[in-house]
Motif scaffolding. Structure first.
Motif, PDB file in Angstrom:
ATOM      1  N   ILE A   1      31.706  37.746  34.957  1.00 25.60           N
ATOM      2  CA  ILE A   1      33.091  37.276  34.668  1.00 25.60           C
ATOM      3  C   ILE A   1      34.225  37.990  35.624  1.00 25.60           C
ATOM      4  CG2 ILE A   1      35.116  37.077  32.628  1.00 25.60           C
ATOM      5  CD1 ILE A   1      32.158  35.973  31.030  1.00 25.60           C
ATOM      6  N   ALA A   2      33.901  39.601  35.099  1.00 25.28           N
ATOM      7  CA  ALA A   2      34.903  39.723  35.756  1.00 25.28           C
ATOM      8  C   ALA A   2      34.841  40.445  37.816  1.00 25.28           C
ATOM      9  CB  ALA A   2      34.221  41.864  35.174  1.00 25.28           C
ATOM     10  N   ALA A   3      33.518  40.061  38.230  1.00 26.39           N
ATOM     11  CA  ALA A   3      33.310  40.030  39.485  1.00 26.39           C
ATOM     12  C   ALA A   3      34.516  38.601  39.993  1.00 26.39           C
ATOM     13  CB  ALA A   3      32.174  39.823  39.825  1.00 26.39           C
ATOM     14  N   ARG A   4      34.750  37.630  38.816  1.00 22.77           N
ATOM     15  CA  ARG A   4      34.904  36.836  39.484  1.00 22.77           C
ATOM     16  C   ARG A   4      36.243  37.021  39.137  1.00 22.77           C
ATOM     17  NH1 ARG A   4      34.392  31.242  39.276  1.00 22.77           N
ATOM     18  NH2 ARG A   4      31.973  31.200  38.845  1.00 22.77           N
ATOM     19  N   LEU A   5      37.118  37.796  38.564  1.00 20.94           N
ATOM     20  CA  LEU A   5      38.498  37.990  38.229  1.00 20.94           C
ATOM     21  C   LEU A   5      39.173  39.118  38.914  1.00 20.94           C
ATOM     22  CD1 LEU A   5      37.992  38.893  34.323  1.00 20.94           C
ATOM     23  CD2 LEU A   5      40.219  36.726  35.176  1.00 20.94           C
ATOM     24  N   LEU A   6      38.599  39.678  39.448  1.00 18.65           N
ATOM     25  CA  LEU A   6      38.479  40.226  41.003  1.00 18.65           C
ATOM     26  C   LEU A   6      38.989  39.755  42.333  1.00 18.65           C
ATOM     27  CD1 LEU A   6      36.347  43.722  39.907  1.00 18.65           C
ATOM     28  CD2 LEU A   6      38.688  43.314  40.387  1.00 18.65           C
ATOM     29  N   ALA A   7      37.906  38.317  41.826  1.00 15.10           N
ATOM     30  CA  ALA A   7      38.023  37.923  43.436  1.00 15.10           C
ATOM     31  C   ALA A   7      39.268  37.230  43.240  1.00 15.10           C
ATOM     32  CB  ALA A   7      36.759  37.473  43.605  1.00 15.10           C
ATOM     33  N   ILE A   8      39.386  36.529  42.777  1.00 12.44           N
ATOM     34  CA  ILE A   8      40.572  35.386  42.164  1.00 12.44           C
ATOM     35  C   ILE A   8      42.001  35.979  42.076  1.00 12.44           C
ATOM     36  CG2 ILE A   8      39.244  33.060  41.498  1.00 12.44           C
ATOM     37  CD1 ILE A   8      40.178  33.899  39.165  1.00 12.44           C
ATOM     38  N   HIS A   9      42.090  36.904  42.017  1.00  6.10           N
ATOM     39  CA  HIS A   9      43.741  37.850  42.286  1.00  6.10           C
ATOM     40  C   HIS A   9      44.122  38.483  43.549  1.00  6.10           C
ATOM     41  CE1 HIS A   9      42.991  37.395  37.075  1.00  6.10           C
ATOM     42  NE2 HIS A   9      44.400  37.553  38.509  1.00  6.10           N
ATOM     43  N   PRO A  10      44.558  38.563  43.845  1.00  7.84           N
ATOM     44  CA  PRO A  10      45.392  39.567  44.954  1.00  7.84           C
ATOM     45  C   PRO A  10      44.975  40.773  44.807  1.00  7.84           C
ATOM     46  CG  PRO A  10      47.256  37.620  43.851  1.00  7.84           C
ATOM     47  CD  PRO A  10      46.035  38.191  43.385  1.00  7.84           C
ATOM     48  N   ALA A  11      44.780  42.094  46.383  1.00  7.64           N
ATOM     49  CA  ALA A  11      44.271  42.591  46.051  1.00  7.64           C
ATOM     50  C   ALA A  11      45.228  43.669  45.439  1.00  7.64           C
ATOM     51  CB  ALA A  11      43.952  43.661  47.560  1.00  7.64           C
ATOM     52  N   HIS A  12      44.862  44.445  44.597  1.00  2.00           N
ATOM     53  CA  HIS A  12      45.153  45.467  43.528  1.00  2.00           C
ATOM     54  C   HIS A  12      46.672  44.973  42.306  1.00  2.00           C
ATOM     55  CE1 HIS A  12      43.749  49.510  45.401  1.00  2.00           C
ATOM     56  NE2 HIS A  12      44.349  48.620  46.462  1.00  2.00           N
ATOM     57  N   ALA A  13      45.751  43.275  42.284  1.00  2.09           N
ATOM     58  CA  ALA A  13      46.490  43.015  41.276  1.00  2.09           C
ATOM     59  C   ALA A  13      45.728  43.140  40.135  1.00  2.09           C
ATOM     60  CB  ALA A  13      47.134  41.858  41.224  1.00  2.09           C
TER      61      ALA A  13
ATOM     62  N   THR B   1      37.106  45.438  48.417  1.00  2.00           N
ATOM     63  CA  THR B   1      36.532  46.064  48.571  1.00  2.00           C
ATOM     64  C   THR B   1      37.659  46.359  49.885  1.00  2.00           C
ATOM     65  OG1 THR B   1      35.047  47.010  46.713  1.00  2.00           O
ATOM     66  CG2 THR B   1      35.685  48.506  48.846  1.00  2.00           C
ATOM     67  N   ALA B   2      37.311  45.875  51.061  1.00  2.00           N
ATOM     68  CA  ALA B   2      37.802  45.494  52.296  1.00  2.00           C
ATOM     69  C   ALA B   2      39.257  45.222  51.851  1.00  2.00           C
ATOM     70  CB  ALA B   2      36.596  44.747  52.943  1.00  2.00           C
ATOM     71  N   ALA B   3      40.033  44.065  50.810  1.00  4.05           N
ATOM     72  CA  ALA B   3      40.915  43.784  51.039  1.00  4.05           C
ATOM     73  C   ALA B   3      41.852  45.225  50.277  1.00  4.05           C
ATOM     74  CB  ALA B   3      41.694  42.842  50.055  1.00  4.05           C
ATOM     75  N   ARG B   4      40.799  46.306  49.009  1.00  3.91           N
ATOM     76  CA  ARG B   4      42.277  46.690  49.093  1.00  3.91           C
ATOM     77  C   ARG B   4      42.081  47.964  50.118  1.00  3.91           C
ATOM     78  NH1 ARG B   4      40.031  47.354  43.098  1.00  3.91           N
ATOM     79  NH2 ARG B   4      40.991  45.797  41.710  1.00  3.91           N
TER      80      ARG B   4
END
Length: 641
Positions: free
Chosen positions: A454-466, A635-638
């Motif tokens: 769930i955490a990975a999905r939340l990170l994936a669907i938000h913009p970088a550093h959001a 990670t690359a996008a950040r």
């Protein structure tokens, strides 16, 4: 073949020009509201009622009567029209009944132009209600269907119209009743005749010589001129048809009648065939529509089965109560007939359910491959082309929902973003008979795997550093499950260990909540200290309440209550039985969180029809590397950001 609908059941409509025939034991007012995809009626101009009976493709009678015939042309409906609700209301004053429970159950039939019944519905079970939504015609995947509703309102027509979104519902209801009272809609009473089945009231089509039944009012055709009089005085006026004959929809100036439309098969389902400004929004509303359809058709099936069982039991009781039926073959024949009726009713209900499930399954097969990453399962190919988004989606998938009657059909469980409530992944047993995981440690590891997914999905669907993720793992027993988050560096800080780590993390997040709250209340949201991260925050707490003292528990409850409003969300992995030592202190915390389970469990109950839905967690398929690949891209996008 006529479809006799139970409350909640639907039936497809292959014709576009229809009649809705209403028969009641007392004069009633008929009206129709035109709503959008959500059933909301946007203004009085979307209501056909006495005094204003005509809308495009729609005509209702201008008087209260015990028999009504409404004309509907679905082909003339505007694109924004998705739901036509047929309303019945008891007129006020004049000694009229005050509630539907005091009169015979109204009967509603949807027919084609020659009077052939397509679907019927008897509004049983009404009591104190004085207004009711009898049925609705609704558009689904480009095709029209009829659904039996039977929703009554004790507050009358005003309460009904207000429930459909009309802000001036009381004024509109008063106008209807005033029109009836002043004579714009004179009551026409008929003597309804009981049919042989004895369970509904219909108008007599051809009265005998000893029974005089007034002819029902003829509605003006919505396909020609509207109003009470002719559009052009020189045109000849049609004569009133004899009782029981179909309404002639031919314009007086035309010599030929247009051919009846040819029935066509329902169109193939299309992904995104719902209202919305973007494809994501249309898919979101389409999935909600699938959920509603599955809930309604299952509720109708269960209601039909309950009715069949009650009818069988009643008939068997009657056989047993008759001493003459206890001996000989008469009793056996009666019992066999009762069981045969039960099997026939259940078989009919199951056939309707199977038909609806097949349509929903076909729609699911089309919708599932078209879902964006926020709505898709981890095994969806859309993740192979994943790119970090530039904006936050409107919702995310938290798993799948299903019902026992439709085990093969899975409806995505979508929740709106940002999360309004924290999440609690239950690492304990779901019930006394739960033996799916005898090893409690194994279930705890599976629960933490779900938290990571769930955490990975939340990170994936938000913009970088959001989006920022914090982890509290006091005992350090989640190292293996947390490895994808730690290895890719997407965590805001290393997982907090021990009592000191717990206190430090909770202090920092509590401070952020306090500062943002003060800034928002003071109207200075841009004046936060530079060390305050304005991104959405997710706190994962593993093995709660291990490592928590009373002060830490109080701060966690504060974050659960106040955090979501200012962008701090809680995801707890805990066994409620293990927290029993705190007594009732943590009960408010459990109630404030949405409970999820790492194994399928039927613990989610919707407040709409009360179904116990089976929840299936969104775990990553065994052996899949999709989670690692997605986190690497985050990670690359950040780094680029």
């Amino acid at each position: 073949m006529t479809a006799e609908l139970a409350r909640g059941q639907n039936h497809p409509l292959t014709q576009v020009r229809l009649e809705i025939r209403i028969s009641a034991g007392t004069p009633v007012v008929a009206a129709v509201t035109v709503g959008d995809a959500h059933g909301t009626v946007h203004g009085a101009e979307q209501v056909a009622l006495p005094g204003a009976p005509a809308l495009p493709g729609l005509e209702v009678p201008q008087r209260a009567a015990a028999v009504h015939r409404l004309a509907v042309d679905l082909g003339a409906m505007p694109q924004a029209a998705h739901r036509l609700s047929v309303l019945l209301a008891l007129p006020t004053g004049g000694g009229a009944p005050l509630r539907f429970g005091a009169v015979a159950a109204p009967f509603v039939a949807v027919t084609d132009l020659d009077g052939t019944e397509i679907a019927t519905f008897t509004l049983t079970g009404l009591d104190t209600e004085s207004a009711v939504v009898a049925l609705e015609l609704y558009r689904r995947q480009g095709a029209w269907k009829v659904r039996a509703i039977g929703q009554g309102y004790a507050g009358g027509l005003a309460e009904l119209l207000a429930d459909q979104g009309l802000s001036d519902a009381h004024r509109l209801a008063n106008a209807v009743h005033e029109a009836v009272t002043q004579g714009l809609a004179h009551s026409v009473a008929t003597s309804p005749q009981r049919t042989p089945d004895g369970d509904r009231t219909r108008p007599t089509a051809h009265p005998g010589p000893d029974r005089q039944t007034p002819a029902p009012p003829q509605p003006t055709s919505p396909y020609g001129a509207h109003g009470d009089g002719p559009e052009h005085p020189a045109e000849p006026q049609p004569s009133t048809p004899p009782p029981g004959s179909p309404v002639d929809y031919t314009h007086p100036g035309r010599r030929t009648t247009p051919p009846a439309p040819t029935p066509t098969a329902p169109p193939a389902p299309v992904a995104g065939d719902a209202s919305g400004w973007s494809m994501d929004e249309r898919l979101y509303h389409q999935i909600r529509g699938m959920f509603e359809d599955l809930a309604r058709t299952t509720a109708a099936y269960r209601g039909a089965v309950d009715f069949a069982e009650a009818r069988r039991d009643r008939e068997l009781d009657q056989v047993l109560s008759d001493p003459r039926a206890r001996i000989g073959g008469q009793g056996d024949a009666a019992r066999a007939a009762a069981r045969a009726k039960h099997a026939d009713l259940v078989g009919q209900a199951r056939a309707v359910l199977d038909r609806d499930l097949a349509q929903l399954a076909a729609e699911s097969d089309v919708v599932e491959p078209a879902l964006p990453p926020a709505y898709a399962r981890w095994d969806n190919p859309v993740w192979h082309g994943y790119r970090v988004p530039m904006e936050m989606p409107m919702a995310m998938r938290l798993g799948d929902l299903s019902l026992p009657e439709s085990d093969r059909l899975r409806i995505p469980m979508l929740v709106r973003l940002p999360l309004e409530h924290g999440l609690w992944i239950d690492s304990g047993r779901t019930g006394p008979a739960d033996t799916s995981f005898a090893d409690g440690h194994r279930r705890g590891h599976l629960a933490l795997d779900l938290a990571v997914a769930i955490a990975a999905r939340l990170l994936a669907i938000h913009p970088a550093h959001a989006y920022a993720v914090h982890v509290i793992d006091p005992a350090g027993n989640g190292t293996q499950a947390l490895a994808p988050l730690v290895r890719t560096g997407v965590l805001a800080a290393p997982p907090a260990r021990g009592a000191a780590g717990v206190a430090d993390t909770l202090t920092r997040l509590t401070r952020r909540v306090d500062l943002v709250q003060m800034a928002v209340r003071g109207g200075a949201a841009d004046a936060l200290p530079p060390d305050v991260d304005t991104a959405e925050q997710l706190l994962i707490v593993n093995d709660f309440p291990h490592g928590f003292d009373d002060r830490a528990v109080t701060r966690l409850r504060y974050l659960a209550d106040e955090g979501p409003a200012v962008g701090v969300h809680l995801l707890t992995v805990a066994d409620r039985e293990a927290a029993a030592e705190y007594g009732p202190l943590l009960d408010p915390l459990w109630r404030s969180l949405m409970r999820l389970t790492p194994v399928p469990d039927d613990h989610l109950v919707d407040p709409w029809v009360g179904h116990a839905w089976t929840y299936e967690p969104p775990l990553v398929p065994p052996g899949s590397t999709v989670l690692q690949q997605v986190l690497d891209q985050v990670t690359a996008a950040r780094t680029k950001y």
